[in-house]
Design a protein around this motif. Structure first.
Motif, PDB file in Angstrom:
ATOM      1  N   GLN A 157      16.916  -1.970 -11.920  1.00 50.91           N
ATOM      2  CA  GLN A 157      16.087  -2.942 -11.202  1.00 50.91           C
ATOM      3  C   GLN A 157      14.620  -2.586 -11.347  1.00 50.91           C
ATOM      4  OE1 GLN A 157      17.103  -2.870  -7.055  1.00 50.91           O
ATOM      5  NE2 GLN A 157      19.263  -3.300  -7.414  1.00 50.91           N
ATOM      6  N   TYR A 158      13.782  -3.598 -11.373  1.00 50.25           N
ATOM      7  CA  TYR A 158      12.337  -3.413 -11.276  1.00 50.25           C
ATOM      8  C   TYR A 158      11.873  -3.996  -9.948  1.00 50.25           C
ATOM      9  CZ  TYR A 158      11.662  -1.805 -16.054  1.00 50.25           C
ATOM     10  OH  TYR A 158      11.689  -1.059 -17.206  1.00 50.25           O
ATOM     11  N   HIS A 159      10.873  -3.341  -9.338  1.00 42.88           N
ATOM     12  CA  HIS A 159      10.269  -3.807  -8.088  1.00 42.88           C
ATOM     13  C   HIS A 159       8.751  -3.791  -8.256  1.00 42.88           C
ATOM     14  CE1 HIS A 159      14.120  -3.148  -6.003  1.00 42.88           C
ATOM     15  NE2 HIS A 159      14.178  -2.016  -6.667  1.00 42.88           N
ATOM     16  N   ILE A 160       8.087  -4.710  -7.583  1.00 40.77           N
ATOM     17  CA  ILE A 160       6.624  -4.725  -7.540  1.00 40.77           C
ATOM     18  C   ILE A 160       6.220  -4.787  -6.072  1.00 40.77           C
ATOM     19  CG2 ILE A 160       4.507  -5.923  -8.231  1.00 40.77           C
ATOM     20  CD1 ILE A 160       6.236  -7.331 -10.417  1.00 40.77           C
ATOM     21  N   SER A 161       5.418  -3.826  -5.628  1.00 46.97           N
ATOM     22  CA  SER A 161       4.934  -3.866  -4.247  1.00 46.97           C
ATOM     23  C   SER A 161       3.424  -3.680  -4.248  1.00 46.97           C
ATOM     24  CB  SER A 161       5.603  -2.785  -3.397  1.00 46.97           C
ATOM     25  OG  SER A 161       5.321  -1.504  -3.919  1.00 46.97           O
ATOM     26  N   ALA A 162       2.778  -4.256  -3.256  1.00 52.71           N
ATOM     27  CA  ALA A 162       1.310  -4.175  -3.172  1.00 52.71           C
ATOM     28  C   ALA A 162       0.888  -4.319  -1.723  1.00 52.71           C
ATOM     29  CB  ALA A 162       0.667  -5.246  -4.029  1.00 52.71           C
ATOM     30  N   GLU A 163       0.836  -3.207  -1.022  1.00 49.24           N
ATOM     31  CA  GLU A 163       0.529  -3.265   0.406  1.00 49.24           C
ATOM     32  C   GLU A 163      -0.911  -3.677   0.681  1.00 49.24           C
ATOM     33  OE1 GLU A 163       1.766   0.331   2.331  1.00 49.24           O
ATOM     34  OE2 GLU A 163       3.791   0.172   1.514  1.00 49.24           O
ATOM     35  N   ASP A 164      -1.841  -3.278  -0.196  1.00 47.21           N
ATOM     36  CA  ASP A 164      -3.251  -3.617   0.060  1.00 47.21           C
ATOM     37  C   ASP A 164      -3.713  -4.861  -0.698  1.00 47.21           C
ATOM     38  OD1 ASP A 164      -3.483  -2.766  -2.541  1.00 47.21           O
ATOM     39  OD2 ASP A 164      -4.924  -1.156  -2.125  1.00 47.21           O
ATOM     40  N   ASN A 165      -2.814  -5.506  -1.448  1.00 47.79           N
ATOM     41  CA  ASN A 165      -3.127  -6.710  -2.217  1.00 47.79           C
ATOM     42  C   ASN A 165      -4.231  -6.474  -3.255  1.00 47.79           C
ATOM     43  OD1 ASN A 165      -2.379  -9.341  -2.833  1.00 47.79           O
ATOM     44  ND2 ASN A 165      -3.990 -10.243  -1.577  1.00 47.79           N
ATOM     45  N   LYS A 166      -4.334  -5.209  -3.708  1.00 46.47           N
ATOM     46  CA  LYS A 166      -5.280  -4.862  -4.765  1.00 46.47           C
ATOM     47  C   LYS A 166      -4.588  -4.074  -5.873  1.00 46.47           C
ATOM     48  CE  LYS A 166      -9.508  -4.688  -1.994  1.00 46.47           C
ATOM     49  NZ  LYS A 166     -10.662  -3.846  -1.599  1.00 46.47           N
ATOM     50  N   VAL A 167      -3.819  -3.075  -5.458  1.00 55.27           N
ATOM     51  CA  VAL A 167      -3.136  -2.201  -6.411  1.00 55.27           C
ATOM     52  C   VAL A 167      -1.626  -2.376  -6.238  1.00 55.27           C
ATOM     53  CG1 VAL A 167      -2.765   0.179  -7.167  1.00 55.27           C
ATOM     54  CG2 VAL A 167      -5.027  -0.542  -6.368  1.00 55.27           C
ATOM     55  N   ALA A 168      -0.946  -2.641  -7.337  1.00 61.17           N
ATOM     56  CA  ALA A 168       0.508  -2.828  -7.305  1.00 61.17           C
ATOM     57  C   ALA A 168       1.205  -1.550  -7.731  1.00 61.17           C
ATOM     58  CB  ALA A 168       0.908  -3.964  -8.240  1.00 61.17           C
ATOM     59  N   LYS A 169       2.329  -1.302  -7.107  1.00 59.32           N
ATOM     60  CA  LYS A 169       3.204  -0.201  -7.527  1.00 59.32           C
ATOM     61  C   LYS A 169       4.411  -0.829  -8.215  1.00 59.32           C
ATOM     62  CE  LYS A 169       5.710   3.812  -5.744  1.00 59.32           C
ATOM     63  NZ  LYS A 169       6.086   4.547  -4.493  1.00 59.32           N
ATOM     64  N   VAL A 170       4.573  -0.538  -9.503  1.00 59.11           N
ATOM     65  CA  VAL A 170       5.704  -1.045 -10.286  1.00 59.11           C
ATOM     66  C   VAL A 170       6.723   0.082 -10.373  1.00 59.11           C
ATOM     67  CG1 VAL A 170       6.470  -1.888 -12.529  1.00 59.11           C
ATOM     68  CG2 VAL A 170       4.252  -2.623 -11.603  1.00 59.11           C
ATOM     69  N   THR A 171       7.968  -0.208  -9.988  1.00 60.55           N
ATOM     70  CA  THR A 171       9.020   0.810  -9.970  1.00 60.55           C
ATOM     71  C   THR A 171      10.238   0.332 -10.735  1.00 60.55           C
ATOM     72  OG1 THR A 171       8.295   1.593  -7.800  1.00 60.55           O
ATOM     73  CG2 THR A 171      10.515   2.225  -8.487  1.00 60.55           C
ATOM     74  N   MET A 172      10.740   1.201 -11.611  1.00 59.60           N
ATOM     75  CA  MET A 172      12.025   0.979 -12.275  1.00 59.60           C
ATOM     76  C   MET A 172      13.008   1.939 -11.617  1.00 59.60           C
ATOM     77  SD  MET A 172      14.549   2.191 -14.500  1.00 59.60           S
ATOM     78  CE  MET A 172      13.784   3.658 -15.126  1.00 59.60           C
ATOM     79  N   ALA A 173      14.128   1.409 -11.102  1.00 57.21           N
ATOM     80  CA  ALA A 173      15.147   2.236 -10.452  1.00 57.21           C
ATOM     81  C   ALA A 173      16.479   2.042 -11.152  1.00 57.21           C
ATOM     82  CB  ALA A 173      15.271   1.850  -8.974  1.00 57.21           C
ATOM     83  N   TRP A 174      17.119   3.155 -11.479  1.00 60.76           N
ATOM     84  CA  TRP A 174      18.457   3.098 -12.093  1.00 60.76           C
ATOM     85  C   TRP A 174      19.106   4.449 -11.952  1.00 60.76           C
ATOM     86  CZ3 TRP A 174      20.007   2.684 -17.917  1.00 60.76           C
ATOM     87  CH2 TRP A 174      21.301   2.153 -18.020  1.00 60.76           C
TER      88      TRP A 174
END
Length: 198
Positions: A157-174
């Motif tokens: 799975q890939y996830h994209i999160s951005a708590e501050d709406n400026k910098v995104a954290k892209v995560t690959m989980a497997w």
């Protein structure tokens, strides 16, 4: 006689339609297509990938060998797309599509390649493996990404999160690994550019 002929004709059409429908039915994909997208600041980030399952196997270190570049998904290449220029791994890259490749490491620090050609993974195959030098030649940027271990993600799975709406954290989980990297959507710089036009 006419009714019998009509009945036989109708029966024949139903039979043909049934056989055709069965011939078109295929098994579900082993690694189904998936996508995730998120707007961060002024930038839409989209990732298209295929999602293989662990199925009781040891993935990293065996199926995907340490030190060997991998397409970060299954089937076709994994594609990340940015709608505006962004900064990744300390480098500003243009808007557009990039192939994601990863080089797993037992030490925990993986190399992530964002490949500027977004070319098919098969364009980089040599002797049945990905030619790491050819991938590196077309990298828009490559950088070291942090990993976390623990838990189990059956399907990649890939996830994209951005708590501050400026910098995104892209995560690959497997399997039991999560690999993350940051994407700076350069909101402040874009605001300054906008203000300077007036």
């Amino acid at each position: 006689m006419k009714k019998i002929t009509q009945f036989l004709l109708a029966f024949a059409l139903i039979l043909v339609a049934s056989v055709t429908a069965q011939a078109q039915l295929q098994s579900p994909a082993l690694s189904p297509a998936a996508s995730v997208s998120q707007v961060v600041g002024f930038t839409k980030i989209n990732i298209d990938y295929s999602s293989p399952a662990v199925k009781g196997r040891k993935i990293f270190g065996e199926i995907e060998k340490y030190g060997v570049t991998w397409r970060a998904g299954a089937n076709a290449q994994t594609i990340i797309e940015f709608s505006t220029p962004v900064s990744v791994g300390g480098k500003t890259i243009r808007a557009g599509k990039y192939s994601i490749f990863m080089t797993p490491s037992e030490s925990g620090d993986w190399t992530v390649h964002l490949n500027s050609k977004a070319a098919s993974v098969f364009a980089y195959m040599k002797d049945g493996k990905i030619d790491e030098e050819a991938v590196a030649k077309d990298d828009a940027v490559s950088f070291t990404a942090s990993t976390e271990r623990g838990g189990n993600t059956e399907r990649l799975q890939y996830h994209i999160s951005a708590e501050d709406n400026k910098v995104a954290k892209v995560t690959m989980a497997w399997e039991g690994v999560k690999v993350s990297f940051m994407v700076d959507t350069m909101v402040d710089q874009k605001m300054e550019q906008f203000k300077s036009q007036f």
